[in-house]
Design an enzyme around this catalytic site. Structure first.
Site, PDB file in Angstrom:
ATOM      1  N   GLU A 280     -96.951 -20.405  65.144  1.00  0.00           N
ATOM      2  CA  GLU A 280     -95.936 -19.353  65.091  1.00  0.00           C
ATOM      3  C   GLU A 280     -96.512 -17.961  65.301  1.00  0.00           C
ATOM      4  OE1 GLU A 280     -96.044 -21.925  63.017  1.00  0.00           O
ATOM      5  OE2 GLU A 280     -94.068 -22.869  63.019  1.00  0.00           O
TER       6      GLU A 280
ATOM      7  N   HIS B  29     -87.534 -25.692  52.790  1.00  0.00           N
ATOM      8  CA  HIS B  29     -86.681 -25.850  53.971  1.00  0.00           C
ATOM      9  C   HIS B  29     -85.215 -25.507  53.679  1.00  0.00           C
ATOM     10  CE1 HIS B  29     -90.153 -28.378  55.068  1.00  0.00           C
ATOM     11  NE2 HIS B  29     -89.774 -28.277  56.323  1.00  0.00           N
TER      12      HIS B  29
HETATM   13  C1  LIG Z   1     -95.418 -23.885  59.891  1.00  0.00           C
HETATM   14  C2  LIG Z   1     -94.448 -24.949  60.265  1.00  0.00           C
HETATM   15  N1  LIG Z   1     -93.925 -24.932  61.497  1.00  0.00           N
HETATM   16  C3  LIG Z   1     -93.041 -25.872  61.870  1.00  0.00           C
HETATM   17  C4  LIG Z   1     -92.662 -26.873  61.008  1.00  0.00           C
HETATM   18  C5  LIG Z   1     -91.618 -27.907  61.425  1.00  0.00           C
HETATM   19  N2  LIG Z   1     -92.247 -29.208  61.656  1.00  0.00           N
HETATM   20  C6  LIG Z   1     -92.252 -30.161  60.696  1.00  0.00           C
HETATM   21  S1  LIG Z   1     -93.085 -31.527  61.166  1.00  0.00           S
HETATM   22  C7  LIG Z   1     -93.439 -30.869  62.666  1.00  0.00           C
HETATM   23  C8  LIG Z   1     -94.263 -31.645  63.657  1.00  0.00           C
HETATM   24  C9  LIG Z   1     -95.572 -31.953  63.090  1.00  0.00           C
HETATM   25  O1  LIG Z   1     -96.352 -32.644  64.007  1.00  0.00           O
HETATM   26  P1  LIG Z   1     -97.696 -33.302  63.544  1.00  0.00           P
HETATM   27  O2  LIG Z   1     -98.551 -32.294  62.870  1.00  0.00           O
HETATM   28  O3  LIG Z   1     -98.266 -33.965  64.724  1.00  0.00           O
HETATM   29  O4  LIG Z   1     -97.277 -34.349  62.425  1.00  0.00           O
HETATM   30  P2  LIG Z   1     -96.347 -35.649  62.586  1.00  0.00           P
HETATM   31  O5  LIG Z   1     -94.955 -35.232  62.319  1.00  0.00           O
HETATM   32  O6  LIG Z   1     -96.547 -36.177  63.944  1.00  0.00           O
HETATM   33  O7  LIG Z   1     -96.837 -36.590  61.525  1.00  0.00           O
HETATM   34  C10 LIG Z   1     -92.898 -29.598  62.795  1.00  0.00           C
HETATM   35  C11 LIG Z   1     -93.005 -28.736  63.988  1.00  0.00           C
HETATM   36  C12 LIG Z   1     -93.222 -26.825  59.717  1.00  0.00           C
HETATM   37  N3  LIG Z   1     -92.873 -27.743  58.802  1.00  0.00           N
HETATM   38  N4  LIG Z   1     -94.108 -25.880  59.370  1.00  0.00           N
END
Ligand SMILES: Cc1ncc(C[n+]2csc(CCOP(=O)(O)OP(=O)(O)O)c2C)c(N)n1
Ligand SMILES: Cc1ncc(C[n+]2csc(CCOP(=O)(O)OP(=O)(O)O)c2C)c(N)n1
Ligand SMILES: [Mg+2]
Ligand SMILES: [Mg+2]
Lengths: 320, 343, 320, 343
Positions: free
Chosen positions: B69, B138
């Site tokens: 971000e 959230h």
């Molecule tokens: C700082 C932040 N940005 C965005 C999100 C929204 N978000 C939740 S899970 C996710 C994807 C995460 O991907 P990854 O780290 O690969 O984990 P996975 O879900 O694949 O286990 C996002 C963008 C968040 N929770 N926190």
């Protein structure tokens, strides 16, 4: 390297040093006998870049006014090398109405849109906006690039990492420059950074990384030439770390009691070294020094002539 | 053209679709507008705030970003300083803590620091609000956090027509604008729908002026000042209370910065009773600011002590009975109205 | 590898899968015919870890209850493998009074201090607290370590970078684990990360980095063994990236229309693969499955029996 | 022992030295206490908030960090959850944007999310305030930003004795505490010194209760509610106005969270006039909260509309005449007191 280029690099370095010495003089002039950071014609924190001239001169030599440079809390050398209006920049440092930001910004917040120059006092947070300038430049298709500069201490801030990944991913025309002056305020590089060269961190983003070891302006120039060409031609970002020198304190008023390397510092001054390398005679060197001095003193006189901002305007410019 | 032009063609849209329409129309008009953020491309935004944009405008103007971000909001800021008009989505307002420096120390201050020599025309869209058990990280509204820091406008639409008009105004504004949309009014098929999250929206582009509140319901007994999803709770309560002979006026702020104090004062001029309903945390935020501005202007406007219905300085709990206890729902609003009227 | 270890790994994987399937069932049970995220016995976002069992099983096999594990928004597999109280964890997911957080936290906020387990829904921000646990453990001198887990999408967040540098610099007893399931919600790794292996990023911190390519639990176990030994013996942190599999959607309700690799997914399920590798006969496999099922259903019954929190207690626990 | 115990040995200390003494005494008492941050070791803190600690306690308990606020504040949080009692310094409050997620989504919420099963006993010390031309990113107070978000206490000492006592209380508190010290009251040799930044401090450890305001000056005509450096401006103004026959009562909040409303109400009970002086931004923050809480309690307490003297929603300008125009200095306070009294 051509003699004319060498002389240009030397001239830029001298202009910077002359400027920093003049600001040093003006900054302390009316803070005696007791140093009070808030007093005098130039109040506030003051981070001077003496010793780091090779970085600014060597990097900015490859840029035009249509390229962007973002700097840090220690921005003067880069502003000068990139052609920021000397008078208006100085007026800003003096907090005057004719300053780049009409006295709102101060020395850590110099914005000159005519040469796409900006800076910020928050560590490493100048990088992300540089990505956006690069994005806009690519969009415009004229081959312009953004150069983003931080200190070696800033490399351990999250924004550094995010910026390099995103720039690499989107192949943005950026050159990332790290000025390694060995210190982040009082903390030596060894106490902040788990690797001895930040150039190795470039590999974490799949981009080229080089470290210029010796604060030599021509080596900086050479490394930057390649990186700038790559950026302009769509090859994406590069990282250049330069081992440079903080000749003075972190900010004015810093007694540097913590500084273990202080003894060797004067001998590492890059300007006499470069002058010797160029075998400049006194006349040539004096002319360059006098030119620099004339420009700098003109800017300082301009700043002092400029009125202080009207307190009645204090609420302006929050919104467009 | 304004939202009330009589000749306008209207269709019924969800808030999400109205918001997207505003973005799309501006993207057609102005090539400087682009959108970036997490899952805003193929996915179309996890709350459908960008659905279809990638198909129409392509990957050069609708860019999925890494989960970085600070980098991509900063990128938007830099692009804005060079004349582009980015729309950056911060997926949930709750995530501001990973990128707030870019937002408030850069995006919001560059114009001031440069004495207007550099402009930062950009929009940050971000989802707010709770009510569906998404827990402490959230579910927050946090407009008070953004509004406290100078240099950015903060708009908060409560319905489809405003969502479109405020979006267009935000994009055209030469200042940074935080555009906060409540998940509960987007009209998402997978979330309990507020019945007013689908409503008529003009086809043509139009602006809703930033800084002007609306009065979705006029009344004479009490002024309920509120915004976002809470507007609908207030309107529902007003409907119920009308049957009991209580006539509520509802002020929908639409914009937190600038704040439309005049509309509030005018309303209080004829009701004399104030209830502020705010889904953000109670203290040190919007609700206190409203009460304070009213009282500074003229304490005599208030015939009774004002009441604030907000989240009582507790993180949003996950479990439904706890969350609904702390949210400013209809029951709490109703009780406040009765109390302020001494019933 | 010893047969008993293999069986233990298999058992853990089956327990996890059984759990995730049961939560899947309960989560959707009362969200029909129209899916409403806020409705039902388990409301809210639900991120399940089916397919990622090898990471949790292989990593946590090396830990004791005195070691710490921090997980993400997708935490169940790690919680189970690390021995979080199954009943109280389930009660938390159901938002009940007997939950680990008495219903305050929910599935992204499971805290079990008796095994030093925690998680957070903010991407990469679980890393820094793990450093502090490691710091406290080193201070206590009992050789305990912290394991910090994120997804591959999280690696591009600033907190990742800051944490690795600081842990490396201070030689903290941490093992950083990256679960590369190819996706960050709808964004493929290629659109988020400028390098193809995050293991190379370890070099940016001067620490060992390995990538386990095939979601094989024994390979994870092997890589972790080394990293855990290094951490326990004062050798500092390591980074392990595992190429794993997101068997289901990012969260429940995710239609995965964006997902290009969907066709191949079932064939990559690590549990049947491992069962085949272990040549488990039906009886053995069924016993393991039945044991898992019994434990899981007991926990779910426990959760359902537990009362909902009293709304009157909604303001509690803000302060100690 | 309390700050008022008559037998106590006192010496004269600067606020900075008093703060350090509080830390040092707790570090001697409790091996779980440690300090980390930027330039807090050899340098002793850029505002002398840790001078001498490295020498006495060594590099294992006084740790210079990289410029990685998220990492080291998060580290403090994790260590606190394991029973340690970290003190993490965020060099300027203005930098909160690079690490706010760790602060408000983690440090402040873990206790709640775990229903008290995990405690986070830690202190974040941070420098605030302007007045010496440090510009938009190094001059803010921002207590309103921290106070708006639940789960952390926020204390703001205004003098040496409180600096020590509040530090000891903050360290002993089982909750996360944000400890905000104003550069202008630290008694630094290189900054214009407020004359009250050097004052008697008891030698022995003592606590100042968190959540209890002080009344450094009693008076009957007007209540000036304030904190931090502004307390001294208020006292100066009160001295001046006393000569003109106006009797000001000054309430030094000392703690923003929890906020001591009782002391404010009690004071207003006999003065009937309220001026709030707040060096943070005017809107959506502390000043509005105070006015609002008073009015909710009893609008009749106020004989005249209350007045707020704060930074008028503008970033802190660099140039001295501009900065002093927007800071709540003595001239503006004086004018507000006269205005609220109708003079
Ligand atoms: C700082 C932040 N940005 C965005 C999100 C929204 N978000 C939740 S899970 C996710 C994807 C995460 O991907 P990854 O780290 O690969 O984990 P996975 O879900 O694949 O286990 C996002 C963008 C968040 N929770 N926190
Ligand atoms: C996020 C943030 N943290 C801390 C600071 C305070 N600070 C200003 S300069 C500085 C040291 C910077 O070191 P380096 O990046 O090496 O740059 P140098 O001063 O050596 O040019 C620090 C810690 C800041 N401005 N921003
Ligand atoms: Mg440095
Ligand atoms: Mg992933």
């Amino acid at each position: 390297m051509e003699r004319s280029t060498q002389l240009e690099l030397y001239r830029t370095m001298v202009l910077i040093r002359t400027y920093e010495e003049a600001i040093l003089r003006e900054y302390h002039a009316d803070k005696k006998p007791v140093f009070d950071i808030g007093a005098g014609l130039i109040p506030g924190e003051m981070h001077l870049a003496a010793g780091q001239e090779p970085v600014a001169a060597g990097v900015c030599a490859h840029l035009t006014a249509a390229d962007a440079v973002t700097a840090t809390h220690r921005p003067h050398h880069l502003a000068l090398a990139h052609g920021v209006d000397l008078r208006r920049m100085t007026a800003e440092i003096f907090g005057r109405e004719d300053g780049l930001g009409r006295g709102r910004g101060g020395h850590m917040h110099l914005f000159d849109p005519s040469v796409h120059f900006s800076c910020s006092g928050i560590i490493a947070e100048g990088y992300p906006p540089a990505l956006g300038q690069a994005f806009a430049f690519r969009n415009a298709g004229k081959g312009n690039i953004a150069v983003a500069v931080t200190g070696e201490g800033a490399v351990n801030q999250g924004a550094f990492h995010e910026s390099l990944n995103l720039a690499a991913l989107w192949k943005l025309p950026v050159v990332f420059v790290v000025e390694d002056n060995d210190w982040g305020v009082s903390v030596p590089r060894s106490a902040s950074t788990s690797v001895s060269s930040n150039a190795v961190r470039a590999a974490a983003y799949g981009i080229p990384g080089v470290r210029v070891e010796d604060n030599n302006v021509e080596a900086v120039w050479e490394a930057t030439r390649e990186a700038v060409e790559r950026a302009r031609s769509g090859g994406g970002p590069s990282l250049i770390e330069v081992h440079t020198l903080r000749l003075w304190g972190h900010f004015e008023g810093d007694a540097q009691a913590y500084r273990s390397d202080l003894e060797n510092v004067p001998g590492r001054d890059p300007i006499p070294t470069y002058r010797a390398q160029l075998e400049l005679d006194d006349r040539a060197a004096d002319t360059i020094a006098a030119d620099a001095s004339a420009r700098v003193e003109d800017a300082i006189a301009y700043a002092k002539r400029s009125p202080e901002p009207d307190p009645k305007s204090a609420l302006s410019y929050v919104f467009a | 053209m304004t939202a009330t032009a009589a000749t306008a063609k209207t269709r019924t849209l969800t808030t999400a679709k109205a918001m997207v329409e505003g973005i799309a129309q501006e993207m057609r008009r102005d090539p400087a507008v682009f959108v970036l953020g997490e899952d805003i491309g193929t996915y179309g935004g996890v709350f459908s705030s960008t659905t279809g944009l990638l198909d129409e405008f392509g990957a050069d103007r609708v860019l999925d970003t890494p989960i970085s971000e600070s980098a991509f909001i900063g990128l938007a800021t830099g692009a804005a300083t060079e004349g582009m008009r980015p729309i950056a989505e911060l997926m949930f307002a709750d995530f501001f803590g990973v990128c707030m420096d870019q937002i408030y120390n850069h995006m919001a201050k560059i114009h001031f620091e440069s004495a207007g020599n550099v402009k930062v025309p950009m929009v940050i869209t971000t989802a707010v609000g709770g009510g569906y058990s998404d827990g402490t990280q959230h579910s927050q509204c946090l407009w008070g956090t953004f509004a406290h820091l100078p240099g950015m406008k903060v708009v908060v639409p409560s319905n489809p027509a405003d969502a479109k008009g405020l979006m267009i105004s935000a994009i055209r504004d030469d200042n940074p604008v935080i555009y906060m949309f409540h998940k509960g009014i987007m009209g998402l098929p997978w979330m309990a729908k507020n019945r007013r999250s689908v409503a008529p929206v003009e086809s043509e582009p139009y602006e809703i002026p930033i800084g002007k509140a609306a009065i979705p319901r006029a009344g004479s007994d009490v002024t309920i000042v509120t915004l976002s999803l809470s507007v609908h709770h207030a309107l529902d309560v007003a409907d119920d209370l009308a049957a009991e002979g209580i006539d509520c006026e509802v002020v929908d702020l639409r914009s937190v910065v600038p704040l439309d104090l005049d509309t509030i004062l005018e309303s209080l001029g004829h009701t004399g009773h104030l209830v502020v309903v705010d889904e953000d945390y109670l203290s040190f935020g919007l609700s206190g600011e409203i009460v304070s501005r009213v009282v500074e202007k003229d304490p005599a406007l208030l015939r009774k002590p004002p009441l604030r219905v907000a989240v009582p300085d507790v993180p949003l709990p996950y479990a439904r009975p706890l969350e609904h206890e702390v949210l400013p729902g209809p029951a709490r609003i109703r009780q406040a109205v009765l109390e302020v009227l001494g019933r």
